[in-house]
Design a protein around this motif. Structure first.
Motif, PDB file in Angstrom:
ATOM      1  N   ASN A 139      -3.670   9.768  -9.179  1.00  0.00           N
ATOM      2  CA  ASN A 139      -5.069   8.670  -9.027  1.00  0.00           C
ATOM      3  C   ASN A 139      -4.298   7.316  -8.416  1.00  0.00           C
ATOM      4  OD1 ASN A 139      -7.063  10.371  -9.663  1.00  0.00           O
ATOM      5  ND2 ASN A 139      -6.294  10.089 -11.858  1.00  0.00           N
ATOM      6  N   THR A 140      -4.983   6.804  -7.656  1.00  0.00           N
ATOM      7  CA  THR A 140      -4.522   5.479  -6.885  1.00  0.00           C
ATOM      8  C   THR A 140      -5.230   4.391  -7.330  1.00  0.00           C
ATOM      9  OG1 THR A 140      -3.689   6.804  -4.692  1.00  0.00           O
ATOM     10  CG2 THR A 140      -3.752   4.365  -4.903  1.00  0.00           C
ATOM     11  N   TYR A 141      -4.796   3.222  -7.800  1.00  0.00           N
ATOM     12  CA  TYR A 141      -5.310   2.024  -8.595  1.00  0.00           C
ATOM     13  C   TYR A 141      -4.861   1.004  -7.500  1.00  0.00           C
ATOM     14  CZ  TYR A 141      -5.756   5.580 -12.216  1.00  0.00           C
ATOM     15  OH  TYR A 141      -6.223   6.582 -13.021  1.00  0.00           O
ATOM     16  N   GLU A 142      -5.682   0.073  -7.131  1.00  0.00           N
ATOM     17  CA  GLU A 142      -5.512  -0.975  -6.432  1.00  0.00           C
ATOM     18  C   GLU A 142      -4.939  -2.143  -7.304  1.00  0.00           C
ATOM     19  OE1 GLU A 142      -5.628  -1.669  -3.163  1.00  0.00           O
ATOM     20  OE2 GLU A 142      -6.278   0.394  -2.782  1.00  0.00           O
ATOM     21  N   LEU A 143      -4.007  -2.869  -6.732  1.00  0.00           N
ATOM     22  CA  LEU A 143      -3.443  -4.190  -7.648  1.00  0.00           C
ATOM     23  C   LEU A 143      -4.264  -5.238  -7.119  1.00  0.00           C
ATOM     24  CD1 LEU A 143       0.377  -3.199  -7.073  1.00  0.00           C
ATOM     25  CD2 LEU A 143      -1.120  -3.040  -8.956  1.00  0.00           C
ATOM     26  N   PRO A 144      -4.084  -6.387  -7.995  1.00  0.00           N
ATOM     27  CA  PRO A 144      -4.996  -7.687  -7.948  1.00  0.00           C
ATOM     28  C   PRO A 144      -4.470  -8.226  -6.480  1.00  0.00           C
ATOM     29  CG  PRO A 144      -3.895  -7.705  -9.882  1.00  0.00           C
ATOM     30  CD  PRO A 144      -3.368  -6.513  -8.980  1.00  0.00           C
ATOM     31  N   ASP A 145      -5.286  -9.118  -5.875  1.00  0.00           N
ATOM     32  CA  ASP A 145      -5.193  -9.837  -4.746  1.00  0.00           C
ATOM     33  C   ASP A 145      -5.304 -11.557  -5.084  1.00  0.00           C
ATOM     34  OD1 ASP A 145      -4.749 -10.199  -2.300  1.00  0.00           O
ATOM     35  OD2 ASP A 145      -6.755 -10.381  -1.568  1.00  0.00           O
ATOM     36  N   PRO A 146      -4.422 -12.071  -4.965  1.00  0.00           N
ATOM     37  CA  PRO A 146      -3.067 -11.885  -4.136  1.00  0.00           C
ATOM     38  C   PRO A 146      -2.150 -11.247  -5.016  1.00  0.00           C
ATOM     39  CG  PRO A 146      -3.270 -14.212  -4.654  1.00  0.00           C
ATOM     40  CD  PRO A 146      -4.728 -13.480  -5.168  1.00  0.00           C
ATOM     41  N   PHE A 147      -1.080 -10.437  -4.498  1.00  0.00           N
ATOM     42  CA  PHE A 147       0.031 -10.030  -5.104  1.00  0.00           C
ATOM     43  C   PHE A 147       1.157 -10.209  -4.542  1.00  0.00           C
ATOM     44  CE2 PHE A 147       2.652  -6.213  -5.762  1.00  0.00           C
ATOM     45  CZ  PHE A 147       2.794  -6.025  -6.924  1.00  0.00           C
ATOM     46  N   MET A 148       2.250 -10.554  -5.147  1.00  0.00           N
ATOM     47  CA  MET A 148       3.567 -11.056  -4.858  1.00  0.00           C
ATOM     48  C   MET A 148       4.651 -10.680  -5.748  1.00  0.00           C
ATOM     49  SD  MET A 148       4.899 -14.895  -3.791  1.00  0.00           S
ATOM     50  CE  MET A 148       6.592 -15.046  -2.728  1.00  0.00           C
ATOM     51  N   VAL A 149       5.648 -10.186  -5.413  1.00  0.00           N
ATOM     52  CA  VAL A 149       6.784  -9.751  -6.157  1.00  0.00           C
ATOM     53  C   VAL A 149       8.051 -10.560  -5.572  1.00  0.00           C
ATOM     54  CG1 VAL A 149       8.676  -8.101  -6.764  1.00  0.00           C
ATOM     55  CG2 VAL A 149       6.295  -7.368  -6.352  1.00  0.00           C
ATOM     56  N   MET A 150       8.523 -11.326  -6.740  1.00  0.00           N
ATOM     57  CA  MET A 150       9.679 -12.246  -6.426  1.00  0.00           C
ATOM     58  C   MET A 150      10.759 -11.433  -7.500  1.00  0.00           C
ATOM     59  SD  MET A 150       8.206 -16.203  -6.220  1.00  0.00           S
ATOM     60  CE  MET A 150       9.865 -16.480  -5.896  1.00  0.00           C
ATOM     61  N   ALA A 151      11.721 -11.038  -6.915  1.00  0.00           N
ATOM     62  CA  ALA A 151      12.764 -10.168  -7.771  1.00  0.00           C
ATOM     63  C   ALA A 151      13.986 -11.046  -7.736  1.00  0.00           C
ATOM     64  CB  ALA A 151      13.103  -9.079  -6.849  1.00  0.00           C
ATOM     65  N   THR A 152      14.796 -10.821  -8.543  1.00  0.00           N
ATOM     66  CA  THR A 152      16.101 -11.578  -8.691  1.00  0.00           C
ATOM     67  C   THR A 152      17.186 -10.682  -9.013  1.00  0.00           C
ATOM     68  OG1 THR A 152      16.055 -11.805 -11.176  1.00  0.00           O
ATOM     69  CG2 THR A 152      14.738 -13.435 -10.001  1.00  0.00           C
ATOM     70  N   GLN A 153      18.182 -11.182  -8.232  1.00  0.00           N
ATOM     71  CA  GLN A 153      19.813 -10.421  -8.736  1.00  0.00           C
ATOM     72  C   GLN A 153      20.795 -11.374  -8.518  1.00  0.00           C
ATOM     73  OE1 GLN A 153      20.451  -6.903  -6.056  1.00  0.00           O
ATOM     74  NE2 GLN A 153      20.381  -8.261  -4.182  1.00  0.00           N
ATOM     75  N   ASN A 154      21.860 -10.881  -9.361  1.00  0.00           N
ATOM     76  CA  ASN A 154      23.074 -11.905  -9.333  1.00  0.00           C
ATOM     77  C   ASN A 154      23.914 -11.261  -8.119  1.00  0.00           C
ATOM     78  OD1 ASN A 154      25.524 -13.382  -9.817  1.00  0.00           O
ATOM     79  ND2 ASN A 154      25.433 -12.916 -11.849  1.00  0.00           N
ATOM     80  N   PRO A 155      24.134 -11.811  -7.146  1.00  0.00           N
ATOM     81  CA  PRO A 155      25.200 -11.242  -6.167  1.00  0.00           C
ATOM     82  C   PRO A 155      26.774 -11.298  -6.641  1.00  0.00           C
ATOM     83  CG  PRO A 155      24.673 -13.624  -5.560  1.00  0.00           C
ATOM     84  CD  PRO A 155      23.836 -13.127  -6.848  1.00  0.00           C
ATOM     85  N   LEU A 156      27.065 -11.664  -7.655  1.00  0.00           N
ATOM     86  CA  LEU A 156      28.305 -11.642  -8.037  1.00  0.00           C
ATOM     87  C   LEU A 156      28.747 -10.738  -9.116  1.00  0.00           C
ATOM     88  CD1 LEU A 156      29.002 -15.758  -8.177  1.00  0.00           C
ATOM     89  CD2 LEU A 156      29.471 -13.947  -6.258  1.00  0.00           C
ATOM     90  N   ASP A 157      27.636 -10.194  -9.621  1.00  0.00           N
ATOM     91  CA  ASP A 157      27.619  -9.420 -10.933  1.00  0.00           C
ATOM     92  C   ASP A 157      27.553  -8.020 -10.342  1.00  0.00           C
ATOM     93  OD1 ASP A 157      27.997  -8.229 -13.294  1.00  0.00           O
ATOM     94  OD2 ASP A 157      26.462  -9.067 -14.230  1.00  0.00           O
TER      95      ASP A 157
END
Length: 324
Positions: A139-157
């Protein structure tokens, strides 16, 4: 606090959001502007930086400024896809399964240390980021609008991390870095946080519905055929460059155009000009191109290659093309 397109110019509304975020994040206006650009354009952002530079506070400040539901997800090696998308639970009284939404059902998602979870769980983000929906038990469920992902990562680790695959990176409209503040800015930050966090006092300056209206306005910003060809020429140049094993995808071209429309709107313009595109190429393309092994060993950076491409690809003749 109300939005009326007859009286409120987009530039004024966006400036209100930026200044509100600057109450929390000091001296990083350029980064804030680009994140707001991505949000208006409907894109996602990958923040690469060392710990403690304010990534989490920046995302929270954005969510609070536009009155959005915020969810922070700490990605760990034992995190499962269902921990993100939600699960179907059997309801004995009704005699049927009920869907229990996961944390992805929010407006602004902070995917903290995304590269610390397994590729299987990372893959659960692909559908959400591209199609703004999740599929559970068929089953497919819609996500809220607006929807934004802000991901983080440590480029040195790199200890205990999983490299983000190209398919995942291509879902991010921009890759940005906050960086360390200047001495005066850091001193001001300490002064502001002496008794309490300024985040606790932050109030919304726009409603979600207003932000959706801004996004619709951005999508209507005119892009001349010559500017579209310019974007395609830039992308094509990355695909044939001798130091690149893979160039920018068609999705990258589309992301650059959308970001250009959002930037034009923020600058109170109804049409995109080449300068809008040139200002966003680095942030939109650097994480999408793949260097040849020899180029990496020589210390060549993707940003340098892109700067060279921008300097060589002919810029369309200046024309103040207005939308009909």
């Amino acid at each position: 606090m109300s939005f009326n397109p007859l009286f409120d110019r987009p530039q004024v509304l966006v400036e209100r959001v930026i200044q509100n975020i600057e109450k929390v994040i000091v001296g990083k206006r350029e980064v804030i502007e680009k994140i707001v650009t991505a949000y208006i354009a409907g894109g996602h952002v990958l923040l690469e930086d060392v710990p403690g530079t304010g990534k989490t506070m920046l995302v929270k400040a954005l969510a609070r400024s536009v009155d959005s539901r915020f969810q922070r997800i700490q990605f760990t090696p034992d995190l499962l896809p269902s921990d993100l998308t939600g699960v179907s639970v059997y309801n004995r009284k009704k005699g049927e399964f009920e869907y229990k939404p996961g944390p992805l059902h929010a407006n602004v998602i902070l995917a903290d240390e995304l590269n610390r979870t397994s590729p299987r769980t990372q893959a659960a983000m692909l559908e959400a980021m591209e199609e703004h929906c999740v599929t559970v038990d068929g089953n497919t469920y819609e996500l809220p609008d607006p929807f934004m992902v802000m991901a983080t990562q440590n480029p040195l680790d790199y200890e205990g991390t999983y490299r983000l695959p190209e398919a995942q990176l291509d879902r991010f409209m921009m890759r940005l870095s906050i960086g360390y503040p200047g001495k005066a800015q850091e001193a001001l930050m300490l002064e502001r946080m002496e008794r309490s966090s300024p985040l606790d006092r932050l109030r919304p300056v726009l409603y979600r519905e207003e932000w959706i209206a801004l996004r619709k306005q951005a999508a209507q910003v005119y892009v001349d055929a010559s500017v579209k060809r310019y974007i395609v020429e830039l992308s094509d140049a990355t695909r044939s460059h001798r130091d690149l094993a893979a160039g920018a995808s068609p999705r990258a071209s589309f992301a650059l155009m959308r970001a250009g429309q959002a930037r034009a709107l923020m600058l109170d313009r109804g049409y995109v000009i080449p300068d809008d595109i040139k200002a966003l190429v680095r942030d939109t393309y650097t994480h999408r191109v793949i260097l040849h092994h020899e180029a990496r060993m020589s210390g060549i950076q993707a940003a340098e290659i892109l700067d060279g491409i921008v300097s060589k690809v002919p810029v369309p003749a200046a024309r103040a093309v207005m939308a009909n």
